[in-house]
Scaffold this active site. Structure first.
Site, PDB file in Angstrom:
ATOM      1  N   ASP A 281      36.930  42.467  29.319  1.00 25.91           N
ATOM      2  CA  ASP A 281      35.640  42.755  29.938  1.00 25.91           C
ATOM      3  C   ASP A 281      35.678  44.066  30.725  1.00 25.91           C
ATOM      4  OD1 ASP A 281      32.923  41.689  30.720  1.00 25.91           O
ATOM      5  OD2 ASP A 281      33.803  41.832  32.718  1.00 25.91           O
ATOM      6  N   GLU A 324      35.517  45.791  25.699  1.00 33.48           N
ATOM      7  CA  GLU A 324      34.101  46.046  25.920  1.00 33.48           C
ATOM      8  C   GLU A 324      33.972  47.317  26.756  1.00 33.48           C
ATOM      9  OE1 GLU A 324      30.263  44.601  28.488  1.00 33.48           O
ATOM     10  OE2 GLU A 324      32.332  44.643  29.198  1.00 33.48           O
TER      11      GLU A 324
END
Length: 562
Positions: A281, A324
């Site tokens: 993330d 990401e």
């Protein structure tokens, strides 16, 4: 290949429209299978078909764990816990839901313990149902289940040939609430808010107000927070956690800086459970050196797990990390541009990055999309990959938000070169516009199992996704192979994948006329070659450089009959 694969993947139970002749051939294939070794289909991350789900919103396997830590305050619409859990994912694996969909890897939102309180970021009172608000990285949030549940999930998935990706957060803790004190100031910064115009004001800042940012760039040793020590003591595991940390820092020689504590905690799940990869993330908000550290320790943990569990190793793929990097697009190649600095995240442990570009390409001609992606993946991104998606949990401008083009969405997502990310409900047209929601909550409704059980059109859409997904899973060439157009009208293309002695080649036709249709395969499959259209369940023979099909489908998925 169909003669062998039907036995292995139980595809015949899904298509249902196969002819008696074909079913007899499948029986013959089973006899042949006993005499000859099966041609194994290698799993390659570059062509993986990954299913992404919100743990709390997919399936409630254990209603007894729905409320914990007195999380009973009323929240805004779809901003509280809804009951989905690890056991619910296990149930669907056991039922064959993912296998039938051609899924060979599952990524689910983080399951570590979340903050206990609720907070309002401007979109209504919210609990950490989504998993991105960590309170304690060393344990599983009871709303999602237990570590034993997670262990069972990995084992169950592996038994079906499905890999598991853990979603991991290194960038920030959860928000501060009355129940969740801020971490010490040598661990986190609480300001300024990110401006996203330079490298510095994208990394050394908080994503939003009240989301403490871990000092991941720091090498200064820090003590563990008193609140965490007290929590561990109350739970009866203080000495165990401290002993493990001592062993980790003795082995690695790292300073006891914030990022190394968290890296230790995250890689424990690899060492203990054998998870296959991380979806990472908020990558661009962390100094890239931290990702190299995470990758190094993840690889070490994966190899240690393999040595201890040699009978459970799926293949020789190394540990996989996909990042990401918000707004990264495949056209950028290996670089992400901050404006004042470019970073090649592939150089810091990432095999792949999520590609935010496909949703913008999706209405272009199939050939424009496929040719572009094939070229980039075999030149600028050679030996690396991208993870394509059309909808996700935090993209407020997804492709086909109103779900009016579910068939094209499947064709684009599952046939575009690269790995594919099926967001839960893509395959069932789960609504992305929920009345009364604010912000990304609209994208996160509970999985629409009732529609799949009761609506004929939803079942039809689902079957289309199943057929394409299984074809993709059975053929690395679809996602990882090289693309070539064979005919313009009707549109026919080939994909070819070679790796050592393994060779895979397929032909696909799209936008085909209904009824009788001719597909040009000259130069790719020779006359006399027997092919099987997995979409219609029809066997054909190449003659005069083409194959003839007659059915009401506008798509053909052709593979070799072996």
């Amino acid at each position: 290949m169909k003669k062998l694969l039907v036995v292995l993947f139980s595809i015949s139970s899904l298509i249902g429209c196969k002819k008696v002749k074909k079913e007899q051939q499948v029986t013959q294939a089973q006899v042949v299978e006993e005499e000859a070794p099966r041609k194994d289909i290698p799993f390659v991350w570059e062509g993986a078909n990954i299913y992404f789900l919100l743990t709390d919103r997919f399936n409630n396997g254990n209603p007894d764990n729905d409320v914990n830590f007195d999380r009973t305050e009323e929240t805004a619409v779809l901003r509280g816990f809804e009951g989905g859990d690890i056991q619910g994912i296990i149930q669907k694996i056991e039922e064959g839901y993912f296998t039938d969909l051609g899924i060979n890897a599952i990524w689910f939102t983080p399951v570590v313990e979340q903050i206990h309180g609720a907070t309002d970021e401007g979109t209504g009172k919210t609990y950490g149902y989504h998993g991105y608000w960590a309170k304690d990285w060393t344990t599983i949030d009871p709303n999602f289940g237990t570590k034993k549940d997670l262990e069972n999930l990995v084992k169950t998935a592996h038994s079906k040939g499905i890999r598991i990706l853990l979603d991991v957060v290194l960038n920030h803790t959860g928000p501060v609430t009355e129940k969740d004190p801020v971490w010490p100031d040598d661990w986190v910064r609480t300001g300024p808010k990110c401006e996203f115009t330079t490298y510095e004001n994208t990394t050394a800042c908080t994503l939003v107000a009240n989301l403490p940012d871990i000092l991941t760039e720091s090498d200064e040793p820090v003590e563990l927070p008193d609140a965490l020590l007290a929590k561990w003591k109350e739970e009866g595991r203080l000495s165990k956690e401290l002993d493990e940390l001592q062993l980790f820092f003795d082995r690695t020689g790292y300073p006891r800086a914030p990022r190394y504590y968290i890296i230790k905690w995250l890689t424990d799940y690899i060492n203990d459970l054998g998870v296959d990869g991380f979806r990472v993330d908020t990558v661009k908000h962390v100094n890239e050196n931290a990702w190299a550290d995470l990758h190094k320790e993840a690889n070490y943990a994966f190899e240690m797990w393999k040595k201890k569990h040699q009978d459970k190793i799926l293949d020789d793929n190394p540990f996989y990390m996909v990042g990401e990097v918000y707004n990264y697009g495949i056209s950028g190649g290996r670089n992400f541009d901050f404006g004042d600095k470019k970073v090649d995240y592939f150089d810091y442990g990432f095999k792949s990055l999520i590609n935010f570009e496909l949703k913008n390409d999706a209405d272009k001609s199939y050939e424009t999309i496929f040719k572009k992606y094939s070229k980039l993946l075999h030149t600028k991104l050679k030996d690396k990959s991208v993870l394509n998606y059309l909808t996700s949990h935090d993209d407020g401008a997804p492709y086909d938000k109103d779900r009016t083009k579910p068939y094209r969405s499947a064709n684009v997502l599952l046939l575009t070169p690269g790995a594919s990310q099926v967001y839960y409900g893509d395959e069932t047209s789960r609504s992305l516009t929920i009345e009364g929601t604010e912000g990304d909550a609209s994208l996160r409704s509970f999985m629409n199992w009732e529609d799949l059980d009761s609506l004929p059109e939803t079942k039809k859409i689902h079957e289309h996704w199943q057929k394409l997904g299984q074809f993709r899973a059975n053929h690395p060439a679809v996602g990882a192979g090289k693309h070539k157009r064979l005919a313009k009208s009707p549109y026919v293309f080939s994909r070819t994948y070679n790796n050592g002695e393994y060779r895979d080649k397929v032909v696909v036709g799209l936008d085909l006329p209904k009824g009788k249709k001719s597909l040009w395969v000259k130069g790719f499959f020779g006359d006399g070659t027997q092919l099987y259209d997995t979409y219609s369940g029809t066997e054909v023979t190449v003659a005069n450089g083409k194959v003839i099909l007659e059915n009401d489908f506008d798509i053909a998925l052709l593979e070799l009959v072996e």
